[in-house]
Design a protein around this motif. Structure first.
Motif, PDB file in Angstrom:
ATOM      1  N   PRO A 127       0.860  -1.090   0.211  1.00  8.23           N
ATOM      2  CA  PRO A 127      -0.194   0.049   0.123  1.00  8.23           C
ATOM      3  C   PRO A 127       0.858   1.039   0.061  1.00  8.23           C
ATOM      4  CG  PRO A 127      -0.761  -1.672   1.533  1.00  8.23           C
ATOM      5  CD  PRO A 127       0.509  -2.107   1.084  1.00  8.23           C
ATOM      6  N   GLU A 128       0.230   2.162  -0.565  1.00  6.70           N
ATOM      7  CA  GLU A 128       1.189   3.582  -0.721  1.00  6.70           C
ATOM      8  C   GLU A 128       1.399   4.183   0.715  1.00  6.70           C
ATOM      9  OE1 GLU A 128       0.733   7.757  -2.679  1.00  6.70           O
ATOM     10  OE2 GLU A 128      -0.914   6.622  -2.894  1.00  6.70           O
ATOM     11  N   GLU A 129       0.772   3.962   1.614  1.00  6.48           N
ATOM     12  CA  GLU A 129       0.946   4.375   3.027  1.00  6.48           C
ATOM     13  C   GLU A 129       2.438   3.900   3.566  1.00  6.48           C
ATOM     14  OE1 GLU A 129      -3.155   5.020   2.534  1.00  6.48           O
ATOM     15  OE2 GLU A 129      -1.855   3.490   2.329  1.00  6.48           O
ATOM     16  N   ASP A 130       2.427   2.392   3.507  1.00  2.89           N
ATOM     17  CA  ASP A 130       3.425   1.573   3.684  1.00  2.89           C
ATOM     18  C   ASP A 130       4.812   2.102   2.902  1.00  2.89           C
ATOM     19  OD1 ASP A 130       1.812   0.368   5.559  1.00  2.89           O
ATOM     20  OD2 ASP A 130       1.496  -1.448   4.061  1.00  2.89           O
ATOM     21  N   TRP A 131       4.568   2.147   1.669  1.00  2.00           N
ATOM     22  CA  TRP A 131       5.575   2.649   0.577  1.00  2.00           C
ATOM     23  C   TRP A 131       6.014   3.908   1.239  1.00  2.00           C
ATOM     24  CZ3 TRP A 131       8.061   0.923  -3.493  1.00  2.00           C
ATOM     25  CH2 TRP A 131       8.602   1.511  -4.505  1.00  2.00           C
ATOM     26  N   ASP A 132       5.222   4.977   1.483  1.00  2.00           N
ATOM     27  CA  ASP A 132       5.747   6.310   2.094  1.00  2.00           C
ATOM     28  C   ASP A 132       6.481   5.792   3.302  1.00  2.00           C
ATOM     29  OD1 ASP A 132       4.554   7.289  -0.015  1.00  2.00           O
ATOM     30  OD2 ASP A 132       2.739   7.828   1.155  1.00  2.00           O
ATOM     31  N   ARG A 133       5.987   5.037   4.084  1.00  2.00           N
ATOM     32  CA  ARG A 133       6.562   4.941   5.616  1.00  2.00           C
ATOM     33  C   ARG A 133       7.985   4.325   5.385  1.00  2.00           C
ATOM     34  NH1 ARG A 133       3.002   2.365   7.508  1.00  2.00           N
ATOM     35  NH2 ARG A 133       3.753   0.396   7.343  1.00  2.00           N
ATOM     36  N   ASP A 134       8.167   3.534   4.290  1.00  2.00           N
ATOM     37  CA  ASP A 134       9.334   2.699   4.108  1.00  2.00           C
ATOM     38  C   ASP A 134      10.374   3.605   3.755  1.00  2.00           C
ATOM     39  OD1 ASP A 134       8.358   0.363   5.197  1.00  2.00           O
ATOM     40  OD2 ASP A 134       7.909  -0.478   3.022  1.00  2.00           O
ATOM     41  N   LEU A 135      10.040   4.420   2.664  1.00  2.00           N
ATOM     42  CA  LEU A 135      11.074   5.563   2.194  1.00  2.00           C
ATOM     43  C   LEU A 135      11.346   6.393   3.217  1.00  2.00           C
ATOM     44  CD1 LEU A 135       9.706   6.015  -1.404  1.00  2.00           C
ATOM     45  CD2 LEU A 135      11.637   4.592  -0.868  1.00  2.00           C
ATOM     46  N   LEU A 136      10.332   6.891   3.964  1.00  2.00           N
ATOM     47  CA  LEU A 136      10.956   7.806   4.920  1.00  2.00           C
ATOM     48  C   LEU A 136      11.791   7.284   6.206  1.00  2.00           C
ATOM     49  CD1 LEU A 136       7.325   9.532   5.298  1.00  2.00           C
ATOM     50  CD2 LEU A 136       9.392  10.639   4.374  1.00  2.00           C
ATOM     51  N   LEU A 137      11.469   5.876   6.426  1.00  2.00           N
ATOM     52  CA  LEU A 137      12.344   5.411   7.350  1.00  2.00           C
ATOM     53  C   LEU A 137      13.760   4.901   6.913  1.00  2.00           C
ATOM     54  CD1 LEU A 137       9.752   3.146   9.304  1.00  2.00           C
ATOM     55  CD2 LEU A 137      10.474   5.107  10.204  1.00  2.00           C
ATOM     56  N   ASP A 138      13.650   4.637   5.328  1.00  2.20           N
ATOM     57  CA  ASP A 138      15.131   4.140   5.051  1.00  2.20           C
ATOM     58  C   ASP A 138      15.318   4.900   3.768  1.00  2.20           C
ATOM     59  OD1 ASP A 138      17.411   2.897   4.362  1.00  2.20           O
ATOM     60  OD2 ASP A 138      16.737   1.116   4.561  1.00  2.20           O
ATOM     61  N   PRO A 139      15.836   5.936   3.578  1.00  2.00           N
ATOM     62  CA  PRO A 139      15.972   6.647   2.567  1.00  2.00           C
ATOM     63  C   PRO A 139      16.978   5.919   1.502  1.00  2.00           C
ATOM     64  CG  PRO A 139      16.188   8.113   4.107  1.00  2.00           C
ATOM     65  CD  PRO A 139      16.047   6.765   4.809  1.00  2.00           C
ATOM     66  N   ALA A 140      17.805   4.953   2.197  1.00  2.00           N
ATOM     67  CA  ALA A 140      18.684   4.095   1.194  1.00  2.00           C
ATOM     68  C   ALA A 140      17.840   3.381   0.182  1.00  2.00           C
ATOM     69  CB  ALA A 140      19.573   3.068   1.783  1.00  2.00           C
ATOM     70  N   TRP A 141      16.990   2.952   0.480  1.00  2.18           N
ATOM     71  CA  TRP A 141      15.988   2.090  -0.528  1.00  2.18           C
ATOM     72  C   TRP A 141      15.643   2.844  -1.830  1.00  2.18           C
ATOM     73  CZ3 TRP A 141      11.943  -1.862   1.936  1.00  2.18           C
ATOM     74  CH2 TRP A 141      12.672  -2.579   2.680  1.00  2.18           C
ATOM     75  N   LEU A 192      23.888  -0.560  -9.408  1.00  5.08           N
ATOM     76  CA  LEU A 192      24.087  -0.162  -7.890  1.00  5.08           C
ATOM     77  C   LEU A 192      25.571   0.180  -7.661  1.00  5.08           C
ATOM     78  CD1 LEU A 192      21.701  -2.922  -6.408  1.00  5.08           C
ATOM     79  CD2 LEU A 192      21.326  -0.295  -6.316  1.00  5.08           C
ATOM     80  N   ASP A 193      25.779   0.745  -6.572  1.00 11.31           N
ATOM     81  CA  ASP A 193      27.295   0.947  -5.965  1.00 11.31           C
ATOM     82  C   ASP A 193      27.346  -0.039  -4.798  1.00 11.31           C
ATOM     83  OD1 ASP A 193      27.723   2.862  -7.817  1.00 11.31           O
ATOM     84  OD2 ASP A 193      27.152   4.463  -6.395  1.00 11.31           O
ATOM     85  N   ALA A 194      28.307  -0.620  -4.655  1.00 16.75           N
ATOM     86  CA  ALA A 194      28.685  -1.521  -3.670  1.00 16.75           C
ATOM     87  C   ALA A 194      28.516  -1.004  -2.319  1.00 16.75           C
ATOM     88  CB  ALA A 194      30.173  -2.173  -3.879  1.00 16.75           C
ATOM     89  N   GLU A 195      28.919   0.317  -2.205  1.00 16.51           N
ATOM     90  CA  GLU A 195      28.818   0.896  -0.999  1.00 16.51           C
ATOM     91  C   GLU A 195      27.325   1.031  -0.457  1.00 16.51           C
ATOM     92  OE1 GLU A 195      32.598   1.674  -2.752  1.00 16.51           O
ATOM     93  OE2 GLU A 195      30.324   1.742  -3.489  1.00 16.51           O
ATOM     94  N   ASP A 196      26.449   1.069  -1.470  1.00 14.86           N
ATOM     95  CA  ASP A 196      25.099   1.362  -1.122  1.00 14.86           C
ATOM     96  C   ASP A 196      24.462  -0.082  -0.461  1.00 14.86           C
ATOM     97  OD1 ASP A 196      24.971   3.835  -2.287  1.00 14.86           O
ATOM     98  OD2 ASP A 196      24.224   3.393  -4.169  1.00 14.86           O
TER      99      ASP A 196
END
Length: 929
Positions: A15-29, A264-268
């Motif tokens: 769901p979009e709310e989970d998508w928003d939450r995941d991105l906010l919690l982990d910008p690395a994704w 992707l970069d190895a560091e990421d």
């Protein structure tokens, strides 16, 4: 907005709310998805000559989004913007380069911006409504592919919503890159995961259970590369505790050698506790597609290599046949003129040297050529069998180099050879006869010349002019005696002339000198006759004046002259040379000589009687003191001459006895040679005929496996070859016969020529039979025919080979096919006959029958299969480039294809494009290849 989803990927979307939450919690994704999705999109957009830099900005106007869908769908005619790749650059800005690009690629009816608008129908300008319209077209196209988009609208994409844009790209990746992955009835994510697990199973420290943390150490990526391309990575040197090195190694190798962009970069990955699953799946799917294509290319390359290897081998066999055939025909061409040269030699020695040269040819030069001819036929049959087994067209040698041409040339050679030997023997007989006649001519001419010496001078004497009556009478009688002697020599002169005539008719090389000598003798003889007649007339004129003639002298002269002639004839006959060829002829000469010796007592009585006349004359002279002026006036033959010639005759008789005895011994030796040769020839000739008949029965009534038959035939061939010393022994006896100048043999009907021809035919027949079995083994192995099938084929063939000739006629072959279940009309039977009897001889050999039955039951490569393999190597194009051939095929076979493929001339041709379709067809059709 609630969420966005697709019908096929409910397990992967949130769901979009989970998508928003995941991105906010982990910008690395978000960072990983941006980088991965951008690289994935660019890996496809670069095929259209463009790329994106910012994923949420560059897709806002919908143009590059539609172009991406056109590229990855592979279906320009049904993409949201057909032909958009031709007019993408500067479409909204009316750039001059856009117009040139359109005019270069669009068809004439669609030149310019208006045609591009009709094709893609994107909304021009920078207005929001135009961009929304373009994005909606792209989303509609995605939906048309069976993907249900939820909560993803064109407005979010146009507004640059990162989350929606990434979600849309992920949906596209799932549909076009992951959904079609299938491994053992699993698809999409499960299929991709199962593929990764199987490929990395053999590698230590690799345990793929998901698409996030299982890939953090980089060993999974390295294992995939090493599994498919082990030469690119030294896996043994990698360490699990060095993930950065592992990841960078895998990404760099993939980008450099596998054409997989760095997503992707190895560091990421290392710096994230749980790497983004979608980014990892996208990256791994690129590896799957890269290696899947390589596997197809390898399979296609192997098929092509196999086909080309067969073709190269067959071409080498064709070149070898052509060279061997050319060499053999050239040898025949050089040899025939030599055998056709029938210019005779003048001497027996020169002709015997020619005969020796001919023996060397038969013994040293011809046998290797017989072997070459046999090997040529074997090679031709083997080549034709291999061509049939590889589904290639039959080999047609160059004009004039067919096996039939070589057999015809060989037949001409044999015919000329036979005539040459007969000519040599006839010439030797002719020269032998000429030498005998020439010697006989010289001997008779010498005797005659010796007799005529001084006769002309005697006939020209005028002694009768001063002679007394008695002397005249004596001269007259003497002249009568001379005429008698002259008449006796007439036969010798006629013999000399007859011998000279025969020498001329036999074309004696020294005929001019013989003719000159004969003419001189004839002229002298005519002159003697004229002088004799003239002297007689003179004596008769004076005969009236001369009345007294001593009757005794006259009688002596009359009897002494013929006796003297008889002795001279006897000496001549005793010294005459003779030539015989049989024991009967020498026995005839011996009988004649014995008859001559039986006349010697009577001759001795005549001699004594003649000497008695002379003694009586002497007694009368002594008794009555008769005045005799000189010797007997009627003859010049004295008793001393008679006794001397008689003694000479007695001496010549034992010499003649010895000569006849020696010749009789020689003829007995020759008879022994005839009997020795005849005894061997009467054994060897029937033996060869028996072996020929046995081979014929073996070739028809073969039992057991083909290998057993081949072994039996080779043992049989060895037993035949072991018989060669007897042939050589017979050759030696034949040479002794020829050296002894023996020309006939009543003890056998076999000549050495018969034995040679039979022996050569025997060796050729067993070699051909072995070759037929070898070809049957090749056919059986290549077509997968079992021994039971081969035996069944042999049994059917033998049953319908009613004449037991090793061949079936047309009616027998039709009956055989019907018995094996073939139900066919006249047209179908005619087609089958054109296959098994291409030369229309009306017969079917066992090899042709086996080829037909194996062709009916076996599967072979076809032109379509080869064409499909080339198409895989060419990436589904209608042409293939030189670089692609050199990359996928071994160097020698790649250059083989490049040298023989015609340039491709289709509308989509590029520089260096080659036509693999016509090349594939030519491999199985009528072509110079």
């Amino acid at each position: 907005m609630d969420h966005y989803d697709s019908q096929q990927t409910n397990d992967y979307m949130q769901p979009e709310e989970d998508w928003d939450r995941d991105l906010l919690l982990d910008p690395a994704w978000e960072k990983q998805q941006r980088k991965t999705f951008t690289a994935w999109c660019n890996s496809h957009l670069r095929k259209a000559g463009t790329q994106i830099e910012n994923i949420e900005e560059d897709f806002r106007d919908g143009l590059k989004l539609m172009l991406l869908l056109e590229v990855i769908s592979g279906d320009p005619g049904h993409s949201p913007a057909p032909g958009l790749s031709r007019c993408l650059e500067g479409q909204l800005y009316w750039n001059t380069h856009l117009i040139l690009l359109m005019n270069a690629f669009l068809p004439p009816s669609l030149k310019g911006w208006e045609s591009c608008e009709r094709l893609a129908k994107p909304e021009r300008g920078k207005m929001r409504v135009h961009k929304i319209s373009n994005v909606n077209k792209a989303l509609d196209f995605i939906a048309s592919k069976g993907v249900k988009l939820v909560s993803i609208g064109a407005e979010e994409i146009v507004d640059g919503n990162v989350k929606m844009t990434l979600g849309m790209i992920w949906t596209i990746i799932l549909r076009f890159a992951i959904q079609d992955i299938s491994v053992e009835e699993t698809s999409a994510k499960e299929g991709l995961l199962l593929w990764c697990q199987r490929k990395t199973a053999p590698y230590k420290n690799v345990n793929i259970q998901n698409f996030h943390i299982s890939w953090k150490d980089g060993l999974g990526f390295c294992a995939l590369i090493h599994r498919h391309r082990p030469e690119l990575i030294d896996y043994g040197k990698l360490r699990k505790d060095d993930p950065l090195t592992n990841l960078n190694t895998a990404f760099d190798v993939a980008e450099k050698y596998l054409d997989i962009p760095k997503m992707l970069d190895a560091e990421d990955i290392v710096g994230t506790a749980r790497p983004d699953e979608k980014a990892i799946m996208t990256y791994v799917s690129s590896f799957y597609h890269a290696f899947s294509g390589a596997q197809k290319a390898e399979t296609a390359a192997n098929r092509i290599c196999k086909v080309l290897a067969v073709n190269q081998e067959n071409e080498q066999l064709m070149e070898d046949y052509e060279k061997l055939a050319s060499d053999l025909l050239e040898w025949i061409r050089r040899t025939i003129p030599w055998l056709e040269n029938r210019v005779p030699e003048n001497t027996m020695h020169a002709m015997q040297q020619k005969l020796e040269d001919f023996r060397d040819y038969r013994r040293l030069h011809k046998p290797p050529k017989v072997q070459e001819k046999c090997q040529l036929e074997i090679n031709f049959n083997t080549l034709q069998t291999k061509l049939r087994l590889s589904n290639r067209p039959a080999f047609m040698p160059s004009e004039g180099r067919m096996v039939s041409d070589i057999n015809n040339a060989w037949g001409c050679l044999e015919q000329v050879e036979k005539g040459y030997e007969e000519w040599l023997l006839n010439e030797i007989r002719r020269l032998e006869r000429l030498d005998h006649l020439a010697e006989k001519f010289r001997q008779k001419a010498s005797i005659h010349e010796a007799w005529t010496d001084g006769k002309e001078a005697m006939l020209r004497q005028k002694d009768y002019e001063t002679a007394t009556l008695s002397e005249i009478k004596a001269l007259l009688k003497k002249h009568e005696a001379f005429e008698s002697d002259l008449a006796a020599h007439q036969d010798r002169v006629e013999q000399i002339a007859a011998i000279a005539q025969e020498l001329n008719e036999l074309d004696y090389y020294d005929s001019p000198s013989v003719n000159a000598r004969c003419q001189k003798i004839c002229d002298q003889w005519d002159n003697l006759g004229a002088l004799t007649q003239k002297r007689r007339e003179a004596l008769e004129r004076t005969e009236k004046l001369l009345e007294t003639i001593d009757q005794l002298y006259l009688e002596y002269a009359k009897r002494a002259a013929p006796f003297n002639n008889w002795m001279e004839g006897a000496m001549e006959d005793l010294q005459d040379t003779f030539i015989v060829h049989t024991i009967e002829e020498i026995q005839g000469l011996t009988t004649a000589h014995e008859q001559f010796k039986a006349t010697l007592p009577d001759a001795d009585k005549e001699r004594l009687a003649i000497l008695g006349i002379h003694n009586e004359v002497s007694k009368i002279v002594q008794t009555y003191h008769v005045n005799m002026a000189g010797t007997n006036p009627y003859t010049t033959i004295t008793p001393q001459e008679i006794n001397g010639k008689w003694d000479h005759v007695r001496q010549l008789v034992p010499r003649r006895d010895q000569a006849l005895t020696e010749e009789h011994a020689r003829q007995q030796h020759n008879e022994r040679l005839r009997k020795q040769f005849g005894a061997q020839a009467n054994v060897i000739g029937p033996w060869i005929q028996t072996k020929m008949e046995e081979i014929g029965r073996i070739s028809i009534e073969m039992h057991g496996t083909l290998e057993d038959q081949l072994s039996h035939l080779r043992q049989y061939e060895k037993s035949i070859v072991n018989y060669k010393p007897k042939i050589d022994q017979l050759e030696g006896d034949h040479q002794l016969i020829q050296e002894a100048l023996i020309f006939d043999n009543k003890h056998t009907n076999y000549t050495m020529e018969h034995i040679r021809v039979g022996w050569e035919q025997l060796l050729t027949t067993i070699a051909r039979t072995i070759n037929e079995v070898e070809n049957q083994i090749l056919t059986r192995d290549a077509k997968g025919i079992s021994q039971e099938q081969m035996n069944e084929f042999r049994a059917s063939f033998n049953h319908f080979d009613r004449k037991k000739t090793g061949m079936m006629d047309t009616d027998d072959f039709r009956a055989c096919l019907i018995s094996m279940g073939y139900n066919m009309g006249e047209a179908e039977f005619a087609r089958i006959m054109s296959i098994v009897d291409p030369n229309r001889l009306g017969v079917v050999t066992f090899q042709a029958f086996i080829d037909f039955m194996s062709r009916e039951t076996a599967d072979t490569d076809t032109a379509d299969q080869v064409m499909a393999s080339f198409k895989i190597l060419a990436g589904d194009k209608n042409y293939i480039t030189m670089d692609e051939l050199r990359r996928e095929l071994p160097p020698d076979q790649a250059e083989y294809c490049i040298a023989r493929m015609a340039p491709y001339t289709g509308p989509d041709s590029v520089p260096g494009a080659l036509d693999y379709m016509s090349f594939s067809t030519a491999l199985y059709g009528e072509s110079d290849l």
